[in-house]
Design a protein around this motif. Structure first.
Motif, PDB file in Angstrom:
ATOM      1  N   HIS A   1      29.491  38.261 -19.333  1.00 43.36           N
ATOM      2  CA  HIS A   1      30.543  39.268 -19.492  1.00 43.36           C
ATOM      3  C   HIS A   1      30.748  40.002 -18.174  1.00 43.36           C
ATOM      4  N   SER A   2      31.859  40.698 -18.080  1.00 45.45           N
ATOM      5  CA  SER A   2      32.300  41.261 -16.807  1.00 45.45           C
ATOM      6  C   SER A   2      31.339  42.296 -16.243  1.00 45.45           C
ATOM      7  N   LEU A   3      30.639  43.033 -17.100  1.00 41.17           N
ATOM      8  CA  LEU A   3      29.741  44.086 -16.626  1.00 41.17           C
ATOM      9  C   LEU A   3      28.614  43.509 -15.788  1.00 41.17           C
ATOM     10  N   GLU A   4      27.918  42.511 -16.344  1.00 42.33           N
ATOM     11  CA  GLU A   4      26.810  41.919 -15.592  1.00 42.33           C
ATOM     12  C   GLU A   4      27.321  41.071 -14.429  1.00 42.33           C
ATOM     13  N   ASP A   5      28.460  40.412 -14.612  1.00 44.33           N
ATOM     14  CA  ASP A   5      28.994  39.571 -13.543  1.00 44.33           C
ATOM     15  C   ASP A   5      29.378  40.408 -12.326  1.00 44.33           C
ATOM     16  N   ARG A   6      29.894  41.608 -12.565  1.00 43.39           N
ATOM     17  CA  ARG A   6      30.270  42.492 -11.459  1.00 43.39           C
ATOM     18  C   ARG A   6      29.039  42.881 -10.642  1.00 43.39           C
ATOM     19  N   ILE A   7      27.941  43.187 -11.326  1.00 43.14           N
ATOM     20  CA  ILE A   7      26.706  43.559 -10.630  1.00 43.14           C
ATOM     21  C   ILE A   7      26.184  42.389  -9.810  1.00 43.14           C
ATOM     22  N   VAL A   8      26.163  41.190 -10.408  1.00 46.66           N
ATOM     23  CA  VAL A   8      25.673  39.999  -9.705  1.00 46.66           C
ATOM     24  C   VAL A   8      26.555  39.686  -8.503  1.00 46.66           C
ATOM     25  N   LYS A   9      27.864  39.751  -8.693  1.00 48.40           N
ATOM     26  CA  LYS A   9      28.803  39.469  -7.607  1.00 48.40           C
ATOM     27  C   LYS A   9      28.613  40.451  -6.457  1.00 48.40           C
ATOM     28  N   ASN A  10      28.491  41.741  -6.790  1.00 46.91           N
ATOM     29  CA  ASN A  10      28.275  42.754  -5.761  1.00 46.91           C
ATOM     30  C   ASN A  10      26.969  42.520  -5.008  1.00 46.91           C
ATOM     31  N   MET A  11      25.908  42.204  -5.754  1.00 48.16           N
ATOM     32  CA  MET A  11      24.607  41.989  -5.127  1.00 48.16           C
ATOM     33  C   MET A  11      24.648  40.815  -4.161  1.00 48.16           C
TER      34      MET A  11
ATOM     35  N   ARG B   1      27.239  39.652  -2.666  1.00 45.67           N
ATOM     36  CA  ARG B   1      28.174  39.921  -1.565  1.00 45.67           C
ATOM     37  C   ARG B   1      27.592  40.892  -0.550  1.00 45.67           C
ATOM     38  N   SER B   2      26.869  41.903  -1.045  1.00 44.91           N
ATOM     39  CA  SER B   2      26.477  43.004  -0.161  1.00 44.91           C
ATOM     40  C   SER B   2      24.990  43.319  -0.139  1.00 44.91           C
ATOM     41  N   GLY B   3      24.232  42.771  -1.111  1.00 48.56           N
ATOM     42  CA  GLY B   3      22.812  43.100  -1.184  1.00 48.56           C
ATOM     43  C   GLY B   3      22.521  44.329  -2.009  1.00 48.56           C
ATOM     44  N   ASN B   4      23.547  44.915  -2.646  1.00 46.87           N
ATOM     45  CA  ASN B   4      23.337  46.053  -3.544  1.00 46.87           C
ATOM     46  C   ASN B   4      24.321  45.973  -4.706  1.00 46.87           C
ATOM     47  N   ALA B   5      23.966  46.629  -5.814  1.00 48.81           N
ATOM     48  CA  ALA B   5      24.756  46.522  -7.040  1.00 48.81           C
ATOM     49  C   ALA B   5      26.109  47.209  -6.952  1.00 48.81           C
ATOM     50  N   GLU B   6      26.247  48.139  -5.987  1.00 47.40           N
ATOM     51  CA  GLU B   6      27.506  48.875  -5.847  1.00 47.40           C
ATOM     52  C   GLU B   6      28.533  48.107  -5.028  1.00 47.40           C
TER      53      GLU B   6
ATOM     54  N   ARG C   1      29.867  44.895  12.695  1.00 51.14           N
ATOM     55  CA  ARG C   1      29.865  43.635  11.947  1.00 51.14           C
ATOM     56  C   ARG C   1      29.271  43.851  10.561  1.00 51.14           C
ATOM     57  N   LEU C   2      29.897  43.230   9.560  1.00 50.59           N
ATOM     58  CA  LEU C   2      29.414  43.363   8.189  1.00 50.59           C
ATOM     59  C   LEU C   2      28.047  42.701   8.065  1.00 50.59           C
ATOM     60  N   SER C   3      27.145  43.371   7.338  1.00 54.27           N
ATOM     61  CA  SER C   3      25.775  42.889   7.231  1.00 54.27           C
ATOM     62  C   SER C   3      25.369  42.796   5.766  1.00 54.27           C
ATOM     63  N   SER C   4      24.843  41.660   5.355  1.00 58.85           N
ATOM     64  CA  SER C   4      24.343  41.461   4.005  1.00 58.85           C
ATOM     65  C   SER C   4      23.154  40.517   4.067  1.00 58.85           C
TER      66      SER C   4
ATOM     67  N   LEU D   1      28.505  30.820 -13.205  1.00 60.81           N
ATOM     68  CA  LEU D   1      27.326  30.640 -12.369  1.00 60.81           C
ATOM     69  C   LEU D   1      27.636  31.025 -10.924  1.00 60.81           C
ATOM     70  N   ARG D   2      26.805  31.916 -10.383  1.00 64.88           N
ATOM     71  CA  ARG D   2      26.914  32.299  -8.979  1.00 64.88           C
ATOM     72  C   ARG D   2      25.594  31.988  -8.281  1.00 64.88           C
ATOM     73  N   ILE D   3      25.665  31.461  -7.077  1.00 66.58           N
ATOM     74  CA  ILE D   3      24.474  31.075  -6.308  1.00 66.58           C
ATOM     75  C   ILE D   3      24.569  31.686  -4.921  1.00 66.58           C
ATOM     76  N   ALA D   4      23.465  32.268  -4.452  1.00 66.02           N
ATOM     77  CA  ALA D   4      23.420  32.871  -3.119  1.00 66.02           C
ATOM     78  C   ALA D   4      22.102  32.512  -2.449  1.00 66.02           C
ATOM     79  N   GLU D   5      22.101  32.564  -1.117  1.00 63.86           N
ATOM     80  CA  GLU D   5      20.924  32.203  -0.330  1.00 63.86           C
ATOM     81  C   GLU D   5      20.540  33.342   0.588  1.00 63.86           C
ATOM     82  N   LYS D   6      19.245  33.569   0.728  1.00 59.40           N
ATOM     83  CA  LYS D   6      18.752  34.618   1.634  1.00 59.40           C
ATOM     84  C   LYS D   6      18.952  34.174   3.072  1.00 59.40           C
TER      85      LYS D   6
END
Length: 306
Positions: free
Chosen positions: A242-252, A254-259, A269-272, A300-305
């Motif tokens: 659902h959109s609530l959890e997906d927004r948090i995951v997407k933000n994290m 993208r930026s490394g934080n839930a906001e 330069r943008l840093s994440s 499904l969203r996938i990210a790499e450190k």
């Protein structure tokens, strides 16, 4: 009965191949399945691991513990995934190479007639993932103020008539306790249009479940810990519904934080700490959605450190 058949009877894993592919499993790596459930994703991860790799499976539900895998590389952790960092420290793991999360509620919980997760059955309004602690959904309905209830229904259920629902519940509970799913349905059904009744009732139950289990707070804490624990090149593979959890995951991711606040370095330069692996969200195939209706809203969203 085999472990695979036990898994299927408890819960059918969603986007199984795609989510485990996303972990890019390394020899000797340390992996975590924070939503163990029936063990479907964990079984697939183990099938791709070598003898030196390790896998930790988190679940706070006692029912899930009975599905623990008989494999020396696997450790079951009966705990909320918000305590990921503490448990990794306990087991002496200073980093992880991948984490998988299949968020939301398993089909096992929706099909359990005694837990109150579904409005299909008349049952006590419990909704706790961990039956050993915390307020039940009935407690929330009995103890929260009208304003608190309205906020829960609006923010976690995205119900436009949240205030009317909250007011109706407060009036109803003054003369009759709302302690079962049928009590709740009887109290609020007149507020729902017939053509949207099932969808809105599902949102109402979702809102209560999220509040009872503090799901959004737990998700933020788990993802923050995962980002800190991931080794360079380690992966996050997260399925949302659902959109609530997906927004948090997407933000994290993208930026490394839930906001979603992307920081800048001294040169602007943008840093994440993470980079997206899939630039486009991955969704189930038509065949999977037909086979497993729960998968229809999955992303499904996938990210790499870095």
């Amino acid at each position: 009965m085999t472990q695979e058949s036990l898994t299927q009877s408890y819960h059918t894993p969603v986007l199984l191949q795609e989510s485990v592919d996303g972990l890019n499993i390394r020899p000797g790596g340390v992996y975590v399945d924070v939503t163990f459930g029936g063990g479907g994703h964990s079984l697939e991860i183990l099938s791709r691991m070598d003898a030196k790799a390790r896998l930790y499976g988190f679940d706070q539900d006692a029912d899930a513990e009975s599905n623990a895998l008989n494999d020396g590389r696997f450790t079951f952790v009966r705990s909320n995934f918000r305590y990921l960092s503490n448990w990794m420290r306990y087991y002496g793991e200073d980093h992880i190479d991948g984490l998988i999360a299949d968020l939301g509620v398993s089909s096992h919980h929706f099909d359990d007639e005694t837990r109150g997760f579904s409005f299909r059955f008349d049952a006590p309004l419990d909704m706790r993932m961990n039956k050993r602690a915390g307020k039940t959904a009935a407690d929330v309905l009995a103890l929260y103020s009208e304003e608190q209830l309205a906020n829960v229904f609006y923010y976690y259920g995205e119900l436009r008539n949240a205030r009317r629902i909250a007011s109706t519940i407060v009036i109803h509970r003054a003369t009759q306790p709302i302690s079962t799913t049928q009590n709740l349905i009887d109290a609020v059904a007149p507020l729902f249009h017939r053509e949207r009744e099932k969808k809105d009732m599902a949102r109402l139950f979702q809102a209560l479940r999220i509040e009872v289990n503090h799901e959004m707070t737990a998700l933020r804490e788990m993802l923050s810990a995962a980002v800190r624990l991931l080794a360079p090149g380690g992966r996050l593979s997260v399925i949302t519904y659902h959109s609530l959890e997906d927004r948090i995951v997407k933000n994290m991711m993208r930026s490394g934080n839930a906001e979603g606040k992307v920081e800048e370095d001294l040169y602007g330069r943008l840093s994440s700490p993470l980079k997206a692996v899939n630039t486009k969200v991955i969704t189930p195939s038509a065949e999977e959605m037909e086979r497993n209706p729960r998968s229809r809203s999955a992303k499904l969203r996938i990210a790499e450190k870095k």
